[in-house]
Design an enzyme around this catalytic site. Structure first.
Site, PDB file in Angstrom:
ATOM      1  N   GLY A 116      35.384  37.857  27.731  1.00 15.20           N
ATOM      2  CA  GLY A 116      35.916  36.635  28.330  1.00 15.20           C
ATOM      3  C   GLY A 116      35.103  35.415  27.904  1.00 15.20           C
ATOM      4  O   GLY A 116      34.308  35.489  26.961  1.00 15.20           O
ATOM      5  N   ASP A 141      42.142  37.512  34.078  1.00 14.72           N
ATOM      6  CA  ASP A 141      42.384  36.186  34.678  1.00 14.72           C
ATOM      7  C   ASP A 141      43.231  35.273  33.788  1.00 14.72           C
ATOM      8  O   ASP A 141      43.774  34.277  34.262  1.00 14.72           O
ATOM      9  CB  ASP A 141      41.054  35.489  34.970  1.00 14.72           C
ATOM     10  N   ARG A 176      55.675  40.788  60.253  1.00 14.99           N
ATOM     11  CA  ARG A 176      54.306  40.279  60.177  1.00 14.99           C
ATOM     12  C   ARG A 176      54.133  39.259  59.062  1.00 14.99           C
ATOM     13  O   ARG A 176      54.943  39.198  58.143  1.00 14.99           O
ATOM     14  CB  ARG A 176      53.350  41.427  59.838  1.00 14.99           C
ATOM     15  N   MET A 183      42.586  38.760  42.271  1.00 16.73           N
ATOM     16  CA  MET A 183      41.475  38.142  41.527  1.00 16.73           C
ATOM     17  C   MET A 183      41.924  36.841  40.870  1.00 16.73           C
ATOM     18  O   MET A 183      43.115  36.578  40.727  1.00 16.73           O
ATOM     19  CB  MET A 183      40.925  39.116  40.497  1.00 16.73           C
ATOM     20  N   GLY A 184      40.962  36.092  40.430  1.00 16.93           N
ATOM     21  CA  GLY A 184      41.219  34.783  39.817  1.00 16.93           C
ATOM     22  C   GLY A 184      40.224  33.805  40.399  1.00 16.93           C
ATOM     23  O   GLY A 184      40.463  33.226  41.443  1.00 16.93           O
ATOM     24  N   ARG A 185      39.082  33.688  39.723  1.00 14.69           N
ATOM     25  CA  ARG A 185      37.988  32.861  40.246  1.00 14.69           C
ATOM     26  C   ARG A 185      38.295  31.382  40.160  1.00 14.69           C
ATOM     27  O   ARG A 185      38.265  30.654  41.121  1.00 14.69           O
ATOM     28  CB  ARG A 185      36.726  33.105  39.400  1.00 14.69           C
ATOM     29  N   GLU A 236      41.516  34.691  44.785  1.00 14.77           N
ATOM     30  CA  GLU A 236      40.190  34.731  45.427  1.00 14.77           C
ATOM     31  C   GLU A 236      39.474  33.379  45.359  1.00 14.77           C
ATOM     32  O   GLU A 236      38.643  33.070  46.205  1.00 14.77           O
ATOM     33  CB  GLU A 236      39.323  35.812  44.784  1.00 14.77           C
ATOM     34  N   ARG A 280      48.176  40.408  58.616  1.00 12.95           N
ATOM     35  CA  ARG A 280      47.328  41.414  57.970  1.00 12.95           C
ATOM     36  C   ARG A 280      46.971  40.932  56.567  1.00 12.95           C
ATOM     37  O   ARG A 280      47.792  40.303  55.897  1.00 12.95           O
ATOM     38  CB  ARG A 280      48.065  42.749  57.835  1.00 12.95           C
ATOM     39  N   ARG A 289      42.050  45.667  37.756  1.00 10.38           N
ATOM     40  CA  ARG A 289      41.357  45.828  36.474  1.00 10.38           C
ATOM     41  C   ARG A 289      41.354  47.264  35.983  1.00 10.38           C
ATOM     42  O   ARG A 289      41.014  47.517  34.823  1.00 10.38           O
ATOM     43  CB  ARG A 289      39.892  45.384  36.624  1.00 10.38           C
TER      44      ARG A 289
HETATM   45  O1  F6P Z   1      36.694  37.553  35.397  1.00  9.52           O
HETATM   46  C1  F6P Z   1      37.295  38.714  35.761  1.00  9.52           C
HETATM   47  C2  F6P Z   1      37.041  39.053  37.187  1.00  9.52           C
HETATM   48  O2  F6P Z   1      37.859  40.160  37.411  1.00  9.52           O
HETATM   49  C3  F6P Z   1      37.289  37.938  38.196  1.00  9.52           C
HETATM   50  O3  F6P Z   1      38.622  37.726  38.510  1.00  9.52           O
HETATM   51  C4  F6P Z   1      36.469  38.407  39.366  1.00  9.52           C
HETATM   52  O4  F6P Z   1      36.074  37.341  40.181  1.00  9.52           O
HETATM   53  C5  F6P Z   1      35.290  39.033  38.701  1.00  9.52           C
HETATM   54  O5  F6P Z   1      35.696  39.450  37.421  1.00  9.52           O
HETATM   55  C6  F6P Z   1      34.702  40.166  39.492  1.00  9.52           C
HETATM   56  O6  F6P Z   1      33.569  40.660  38.868  1.00  9.52           O
HETATM   57  P1  F6P Z   1      32.754  41.958  39.364  1.00  9.52           P
HETATM   58  O7  F6P Z   1      33.251  43.102  38.560  1.00  9.52           O
HETATM   59  O8  F6P Z   1      31.344  41.634  39.076  1.00  9.52           O
HETATM   60  O9  F6P Z   1      33.026  42.157  40.819  1.00  9.52           O
END
Ligand code: F6P
Length: 363
Positions: A116, A141, A176, A183-185, A236, A280, A289
């Protein structure tokens, strides 16, 4: 002619399709160029500790559909800021000279770095210091500058969409609010694509900070219109207007130490209080992943691996193989090192989603 020697490493978080890429690089290098291929173990860690192994044609046979990476990976091993244990604490040292020395000793013609933005930025620095490097963009991501898509993304979207579909039926049955955290920082591509594909009522992404009052209002108004459930897809890295991201943990030995996670639970508690509706939260996290890549990612991985070998044999070092406008092109690693490719808040998919009534928490 002297037999060429290529080393391959996978860096950063793992990602479906990595083995498809390793296979393509190795097979093509052997079949088309009679080259020798060396696998570096655990990303740049293997270049610090000199952990390598020869990759033969047979060793990469049968791994096309396999998840993870047969080489192993590390997302803490930055040679320029390398974690070194000093008693109970962790310090950081610049081990790049040692790594460059080890690469010289390997006597390779090129180092292929599959990773990445972090891995590709390291690859670019090594290139600037004289290492012949070629990059291949990887991340679920989908946020690498210079390429329209990275392998792993399609698989992550498929898993997230399946999760949303499954939560839809239970949300409907129990009337509900269901929150799905993906994921997705920094970039909300997974949330946006899976949210649209899964028919999420509300999609919250890092690029569009949300107003909690508007989110609560949307849930309430759905209920008033007879829709007794709501599906919220949240990345996230999403955050409220004026607020900050939710940190799950700080990894002491990582030079990029912050790990996000948990915003779905924060949102769930707030919404339950504000709307009185049972809520929930499910965090899909690393499920996105793991496991076998989709056909799309296997194909993309094969094309990228093959394209990277072409770059090597055309002496196009310091570049990565990328996809732009449906064509494979060489892009300088400098571009990939620039940061994250974000969702445009008024891009086509966001607009289309809004046009079918999806709420992004800001209007
Ligand atoms: O960059 C890829 C990613 O999957 C992000 O979406 C996520 O925040 C991060 O890696 C998580 O990393 P780790 O494996 O250290 O928890």
């Amino acid at each position: 002619m002297k037999k060429k020697k290529i080393a391959v490493l996978t860096g950063g978080g793992d990602c479906p399709g990595l083995n498809a890429v390793i296979r393509a690089v190795t097979k093509k290098a052997i079949l088309d160029h009679n080259a020798e291929v060396i696998g570096v173990e655990d990303g740049f860690e293997g270049l610090v500790d000199k952990r390598y192994r020869q990759l033969s044609y047979d060793q990469v046979s049968g791994i096309l559909s396999l998840g993870g990476t047969i080489l192993g990976t590390s997302n803490v091993a930055n040679p320029y800021n390398y974690p070194v244990k000093e008693g109970q604490t962790v310090g950081f040292k610049d081990l790049s000279k040692q790594v460059i020395g080890n690469i010289k000793d390997l006597n390779i013609d090129c180092l292929v770095c599959i990773g990445g933005d972090g891995t590709l930025a390291i690859a670019y620095r090594l290139y600037q210091e004289g290492v012949p490097v070629v990059g291949i963009p990887k991340t679920i991501d989908n946020d690498i500058f210079g390429t329209d898509i990275s392998f792993g993304f399609d698989t992550a979207v498929q898993i997230a969409t399946e999760g949303i579909d499954r939560l839809h039926t239970t949300a409907q049955s129990h009337h509900r609010v269901m929150i799905v955290e993906v994921m997705g920082r920094r970039a909300g591509w997974i949330a946006l694509h899976s949210g649209v594909a899964g028919g999420g009522d509300i999609i919250l992404i890092p690029e569009i900070p949300y107003d909690i009052n508007l989110v609560a209002e949307r849930v309430r108004s759905r209920r008033e219109k007879g829709k007794r459930f709501s599906i919220i897809v949240i990345a996230e890295g999403a955050k409220p207007i004026g607020g900050d991201v939710t940190i799950k943990r700080v990894v002491a030995d990582a030079s990029d130490p912050v790990r996000l996670g948990g915003i779905g639970f924060v949102l769930g508690e707030q919404l339950e209080q504000m709307t009185g509706l049972e809520t929930r939260t499910v965090v899909l996290g690393h499920l996105l992943r793991g496991g076998t890549p989709t056909p799309f990612d296997r194909i993309l991985g094969t094309e990228l691996g093959s394209g990277a070998v072409d770059l090597i044999f055309n002496n196009k070092f310091g570049q990565m193989i990328a996809m732009q406008n449906n064509s494979f092109v060489a892009v300088s690693l400098e571009i990939a090192a620039q940061g994250s490719r974000l969702v445009s808040p008024d891009g086509s998919l966001v607009r289309s989603a809004r046009s079918v009534g999806t709420c992004f928490g800001n209007i």
